[in-house]
Write a protein that holds these residues in place. Structure first.
Motif, PDB file in Angstrom:
ATOM      1  N   ASP A 144     -11.903  -7.861  -6.619  1.00 38.42           N
ATOM      2  CA  ASP A 144     -11.447  -8.385  -5.341  1.00 38.42           C
ATOM      3  C   ASP A 144      -9.943  -8.133  -5.214  1.00 38.42           C
ATOM      4  OD1 ASP A 144     -11.478  -9.616  -2.917  1.00 38.42           O
ATOM      5  OD2 ASP A 144     -11.408 -11.655  -3.725  1.00 38.42           O
ATOM      6  N   GLY A 145      -9.442  -8.144  -4.004  1.00 39.52           N
ATOM      7  CA  GLY A 145      -8.010  -7.975  -3.785  1.00 39.52           C
ATOM      8  C   GLY A 145      -7.750  -7.174  -2.538  1.00 39.52           C
ATOM      9  N   ARG A 146      -6.516  -7.246  -2.076  1.00 37.04           N
ATOM     10  CA  ARG A 146      -6.116  -6.500  -0.889  1.00 37.04           C
ATOM     11  C   ARG A 146      -5.440  -5.209  -1.321  1.00 37.04           C
ATOM     12  NH1 ARG A 146      -5.864  -9.205   3.828  1.00 37.04           N
ATOM     13  NH2 ARG A 146      -4.086  -7.979   4.517  1.00 37.04           N
ATOM     14  N   MET A 147      -5.797  -4.117  -0.680  1.00 38.07           N
ATOM     15  CA  MET A 147      -5.271  -2.808  -1.064  1.00 38.07           C
ATOM     16  C   MET A 147      -3.748  -2.736  -0.935  1.00 38.07           C
ATOM     17  SD  MET A 147      -7.447  -0.655  -2.219  1.00 38.07           S
ATOM     18  CE  MET A 147      -9.135  -1.045  -2.661  1.00 38.07           C
ATOM     19  N   ILE A 148      -3.181  -3.516  -0.031  1.00 36.89           N
ATOM     20  CA  ILE A 148      -1.735  -3.482   0.162  1.00 36.89           C
ATOM     21  C   ILE A 148      -1.003  -3.925  -1.101  1.00 36.89           C
ATOM     22  CG2 ILE A 148      -1.512  -5.842   1.036  1.00 36.89           C
ATOM     23  CD1 ILE A 148       0.311  -2.730   2.380  1.00 36.89           C
ATOM     24  N   HIS A 149      -1.703  -4.643  -2.002  1.00 38.51           N
ATOM     25  CA  HIS A 149      -1.106  -5.111  -3.243  1.00 38.51           C
ATOM     26  C   HIS A 149      -1.137  -4.054  -4.336  1.00 38.51           C
ATOM     27  CE1 HIS A 149      -2.216  -9.442  -1.824  1.00 38.51           C
ATOM     28  NE2 HIS A 149      -1.092  -9.012  -1.294  1.00 38.51           N
ATOM     29  N   SER A 150      -1.746  -2.932  -4.078  1.00 38.73           N
ATOM     30  CA  SER A 150      -1.833  -1.862  -5.073  1.00 38.73           C
ATOM     31  C   SER A 150      -0.772  -0.806  -4.785  1.00 38.73           C
ATOM     32  CB  SER A 150      -3.223  -1.218  -5.040  1.00 38.73           C
ATOM     33  OG  SER A 150      -3.230   0.013  -5.724  1.00 38.73           O
ATOM     34  N   PRO A 151       0.234  -0.636  -5.659  1.00 42.35           N
ATOM     35  CA  PRO A 151       1.243   0.414  -5.439  1.00 42.35           C
ATOM     36  C   PRO A 151       0.624   1.803  -5.345  1.00 42.35           C
ATOM     37  CG  PRO A 151       1.969  -1.114  -7.136  1.00 42.35           C
ATOM     38  CD  PRO A 151       0.528  -1.450  -6.850  1.00 42.35           C
ATOM     39  N   THR A 152      -0.409   2.035  -6.137  1.00 46.35           N
ATOM     40  CA  THR A 152      -1.066   3.341  -6.090  1.00 46.35           C
ATOM     41  C   THR A 152      -1.725   3.571  -4.742  1.00 46.35           C
ATOM     42  OG1 THR A 152      -1.465   3.323  -8.472  1.00 46.35           O
ATOM     43  CG2 THR A 152      -2.841   4.785  -7.157  1.00 46.35           C
ATOM     44  N   ALA A 153      -2.400   2.541  -4.208  1.00 43.35           N
ATOM     45  CA  ALA A 153      -3.045   2.666  -2.899  1.00 43.35           C
ATOM     46  C   ALA A 153      -2.019   2.915  -1.805  1.00 43.35           C
ATOM     47  CB  ALA A 153      -3.861   1.410  -2.589  1.00 43.35           C
ATOM     48  N   VAL A 154      -0.883   2.219  -1.869  1.00 38.57           N
ATOM     49  CA  VAL A 154       0.159   2.393  -0.852  1.00 38.57           C
ATOM     50  C   VAL A 154       0.745   3.801  -0.924  1.00 38.57           C
ATOM     51  CG1 VAL A 154       2.439   1.629  -0.097  1.00 38.57           C
ATOM     52  CG2 VAL A 154       0.702  -0.061  -0.725  1.00 38.57           C
ATOM     53  N   ALA A 155       1.065   4.252  -2.142  1.00 34.58           N
ATOM     54  CA  ALA A 155       1.626   5.600  -2.291  1.00 34.58           C
ATOM     55  C   ALA A 155       0.627   6.661  -1.860  1.00 34.58           C
ATOM     56  CB  ALA A 155       2.048   5.831  -3.742  1.00 34.58           C
ATOM     57  N   LEU A 156      -0.639   6.459  -2.186  1.00 34.28           N
ATOM     58  CA  LEU A 156      -1.674   7.418  -1.785  1.00 34.28           C
ATOM     59  C   LEU A 156      -1.806   7.446  -0.267  1.00 34.28           C
ATOM     60  CD1 LEU A 156      -3.795   9.414  -2.712  1.00 34.28           C
ATOM     61  CD2 LEU A 156      -5.383   7.509  -3.052  1.00 34.28           C
ATOM     62  N   THR A 157      -1.636   6.299   0.372  1.00 33.45           N
ATOM     63  CA  THR A 157      -1.684   6.243   1.830  1.00 33.45           C
ATOM     64  C   THR A 157      -0.526   7.025   2.446  1.00 33.45           C
ATOM     65  OG1 THR A 157      -2.746   4.076   1.756  1.00 33.45           O
ATOM     66  CG2 THR A 157      -1.703   4.702   3.827  1.00 33.45           C
ATOM     67  N   VAL A 158       0.666   6.897   1.866  1.00 31.51           N
ATOM     68  CA  VAL A 158       1.820   7.652   2.369  1.00 31.51           C
ATOM     69  C   VAL A 158       1.593   9.149   2.192  1.00 31.51           C
ATOM     70  CG1 VAL A 158       4.281   8.114   2.048  1.00 31.51           C
ATOM     71  CG2 VAL A 158       3.429   5.757   1.978  1.00 31.51           C
ATOM     72  N   LEU A 159       1.130   9.542   1.007  1.00 36.97           N
ATOM     73  CA  LEU A 159       0.852  10.961   0.762  1.00 36.97           C
ATOM     74  C   LEU A 159      -0.172  11.491   1.750  1.00 36.97           C
ATOM     75  CD1 LEU A 159       1.184  13.479  -1.088  1.00 36.97           C
ATOM     76  CD2 LEU A 159      -0.725  12.580  -2.448  1.00 36.97           C
ATOM     77  N   PHE A 160      -1.268  10.760   1.902  1.00 31.87           N
ATOM     78  CA  PHE A 160      -2.325  11.177   2.809  1.00 31.87           C
ATOM     79  C   PHE A 160      -1.823  11.188   4.257  1.00 31.87           C
ATOM     80  CE2 PHE A 160      -5.920  10.477   5.589  1.00 31.87           C
ATOM     81  CZ  PHE A 160      -6.883  11.331   5.089  1.00 31.87           C
ATOM     82  N   GLY A 161      -1.058  10.157   4.650  1.00 28.62           N
ATOM     83  CA  GLY A 161      -0.591  10.062   6.027  1.00 28.62           C
ATOM     84  C   GLY A 161       0.377  11.164   6.402  1.00 28.62           C
ATOM     85  N   VAL A 162       1.355  11.427   5.533  1.00 24.32           N
ATOM     86  CA  VAL A 162       2.337  12.476   5.833  1.00 24.32           C
ATOM     87  C   VAL A 162       1.658  13.837   5.888  1.00 24.32           C
ATOM     88  CG1 VAL A 162       4.405  13.664   5.007  1.00 24.32           C
ATOM     89  CG2 VAL A 162       4.273  11.172   4.897  1.00 24.32           C
ATOM     90  N   GLN A 163       0.792  14.119   4.907  1.00 29.87           N
ATOM     91  CA  GLN A 163       0.111  15.418   4.930  1.00 29.87           C
ATOM     92  C   GLN A 163      -0.837  15.538   6.116  1.00 29.87           C
ATOM     93  OE1 GLN A 163       0.470  18.302   3.746  1.00 29.87           O
ATOM     94  NE2 GLN A 163      -1.380  19.024   4.793  1.00 29.87           N
ATOM     95  N   SER A 164      -1.526  14.453   6.461  1.00 29.83           N
ATOM     96  CA  SER A 164      -2.413  14.505   7.621  1.00 29.83           C
ATOM     97  C   SER A 164      -1.628  14.745   8.897  1.00 29.83           C
ATOM     98  CB  SER A 164      -3.209  13.202   7.731  1.00 29.83           C
ATOM     99  OG  SER A 164      -4.092  13.068   6.646  1.00 29.83           O
ATOM    100  N   MET A 165      -0.457  14.139   8.995  1.00 30.52           N
ATOM    101  CA  MET A 165       0.394  14.401  10.154  1.00 30.52           C
ATOM    102  C   MET A 165       0.699  15.891  10.265  1.00 30.52           C
ATOM    103  SD  MET A 165       4.352  13.399  10.851  1.00 30.52           S
ATOM    104  CE  MET A 165       4.827  14.687   9.687  1.00 30.52           C
ATOM    105  N   HIS A 166       1.058  16.496   9.131  1.00 26.61           N
ATOM    106  CA  HIS A 166       1.338  17.933   9.160  1.00 26.61           C
ATOM    107  C   HIS A 166       0.087  18.734   9.503  1.00 26.61           C
ATOM    108  CE1 HIS A 166       5.491  17.924   7.904  1.00 26.61           C
ATOM    109  NE2 HIS A 166       5.197  17.015   7.002  1.00 26.61           N
ATOM    110  N   ALA A 167      -1.050  18.321   8.980  1.00 28.00           N
ATOM    111  CA  ALA A 167      -2.280  19.053   9.268  1.00 28.00           C
ATOM    112  C   ALA A 167      -2.557  19.071  10.762  1.00 28.00           C
ATOM    113  CB  ALA A 167      -3.450  18.424   8.516  1.00 28.00           C
TER     114      ALA A 167
END
Length: 409
Positions: free
Chosen positions: A217-240
């Motif tokens: 259980d837990g909120r994804m916002i509490h996971s540094p890995t999840a947050v960093a993965l979201t930034v990576l995915f978001g920035v690259q998706s923006m470029h795509a």
């Protein structure tokens, strides 16, 4: 840090789920869905000018059309996990494919620009469901590395094929409607197998649920890995999506023909095929990921700089550089399964990373259109795009750490 016996335990938990279907069926299902999840968005760019003229579309609506994939993928994707909890993952994916086929086929039959935009939203909403649910479907079926390799490759192949084929089909048929309608037909082709999988899952609902046994259980916002993965995915998706919607136009404004611009966009996308074939295995082994993340940022900045200084001189070189940087996308997709143990956490992570990432990505193409209209050229646009290599690199270095999101929640 993940240990070898952790991975063995993960595979052992996945094995019983994988035994219900043969690997050939699993591969066929993943191929059919993955090749359909990008053409609805990537096919617009090469014929954007023809669509604008054909529908009498203003610059504002055209800008919305290039930005809407990321926005829809974000908003509709956020609902996908809830849908799967009610109907099952396979049924959710089948439903998404049906909605996508309907939207993409119907949009080429209308003559009204707002209605075309609305039906595009419908089609993309169906694809958004698959974006979120397929990684969790794969995680629970076993053969994760092999199927994620097929999935990532299928995503890139679908996007590449759409950018390569749409303009020539349009020219051969004399209508952009034929070029875009092709992708609605392709989505319909995937429906029989996924419909059968949904019925099979319904007969045995315990076989495959989002909420497996005792997920963390837990909120994804509490996971540094999840947050960093979201930034990576978001920035690259923006470029795509900037590249899907605007890079062909940048090439055309430099004096390159529509078909040539589409071919360059396809070259850009096709670089990801080789990457998608090897990245899941590279990530599974856990070596060299930091250096890979840094190289993505360097080549991203270099590709946009080339488009700024000499777009028509060596256009293939800039396409190759941006294409290599685009390997951040299959990397982030593969990390969704590689950084989780339990299929339920995979679904939660996918349902966090992709909607939030696509929401971030949605503003990119829209802002590109606004800045270009305001300045009258591509200079400021390309400078700003090059600068986004910084957050892409920082996020990539963070997710290169071998950690599980399950442990951070």
């Amino acid at each position: 840090m993940p240990r070898a016996d952790d991975r063995a335990d993960d595979r052992a938990r996945a094995a019983p789920r994988a035994s219900g279907l043969g690997l050939g069926v699993l591969v066929a299902a993943v191929v059919l869905v993955s090749v359909n999840l990008r053409p609805g968005a990537s096919s617009i760019g090469p014929v954007l000018e023809e669509v604008r003229v054909g529908l009498g579309m203003g610059a504002e609506v055209a800008g919305a059309l290039t930005g809407v994939p990321g926005l829809v993928f974000g908003l509709a994707g956020a609902l996908a996990v809830g849908l799967a909890r009610k109907v099952g993952i396979s049924a959710g994916i089948a439903f998404g494919l049906a909605v996508a086929a309907a939207g993409l086929l119907l949009r080429v039959t209308v003559d009204d620009a707002p209605l075309f935009l609305l039906l595009t939203v419908v089609g993309l909403a169906g694809l958004a469901v698959g974006n979120v649910l397929v990684p969790a479907w794969i995680k629970a079926r076993g053969h994760t590395v092999a199927l994620m390799t097929v999935y990532g490759t299928g995503l890139v192949v679908g996007a590449t094929f759409a950018t390569l084929v749409t303009a020539p089909v349009t020219e051969a048929a004399g209508s952009w409607r034929a070029g875009l309608g092709t992708w609605g037909i392709l989505a319909a082709v995937a429906l029989p197998l996924w419909g059968w999988l949904a019925l099979r899952e319904r007969r045995s609902p315990a076989e495959h649920r989002v909420s497996g046994d005792a997920p963390p259980d837990g909120r994804m916002i509490h996971s540094p890995t999840a947050v960093a993965l979201t930034v990576l995915f978001g920035v690259q998706s923006m470029h795509a999506y900037v590249q899907f919607g605007w890079v062909p136009q940048i090439y055309r404004d430099a004096g390159i023909s529509a078909s040539h611009a589409g071919a360059l966009q396809a070259l850009l996308s096709s670089v990801g095929i080789a990457g998608a074939l090897v990245l899941p295995t590279v990530i599974d082994r856990g070596r060299g990921l930091r250096a890979l993340a840094v190289s993505f940022g360097v080549l991203l900045a270099g590709g946009y700089t080339g488009l700024l200084l000499a777009p028509a001189t060596t256009p293939w070189l800039w396409a190759l550089m941006l294409g290599y940087a685009g390997l951040a996308f299959p990397t982030s997709i593969a990390l969704i399964t590689a950084r989780t143990r339990h299929p339920s956490v995979t679904a939660q992570l996918s349902g966090f990373v992709q909607p939030v990432g696509y929401a971030l990505a949605a503003i990119g193409p829209f802002l590109v259109g606004l800045v270009h209209d305001a300045t009258g050229d591509w200079t400021l646009v390309l400078v700003l795009l090059a600068l986004t290599a910084v957050p892409l690199t920082l996020a990539g270095v963070r997710v290169a750490r071998a950690t599980y999101v399950d442990d951070e929640l």
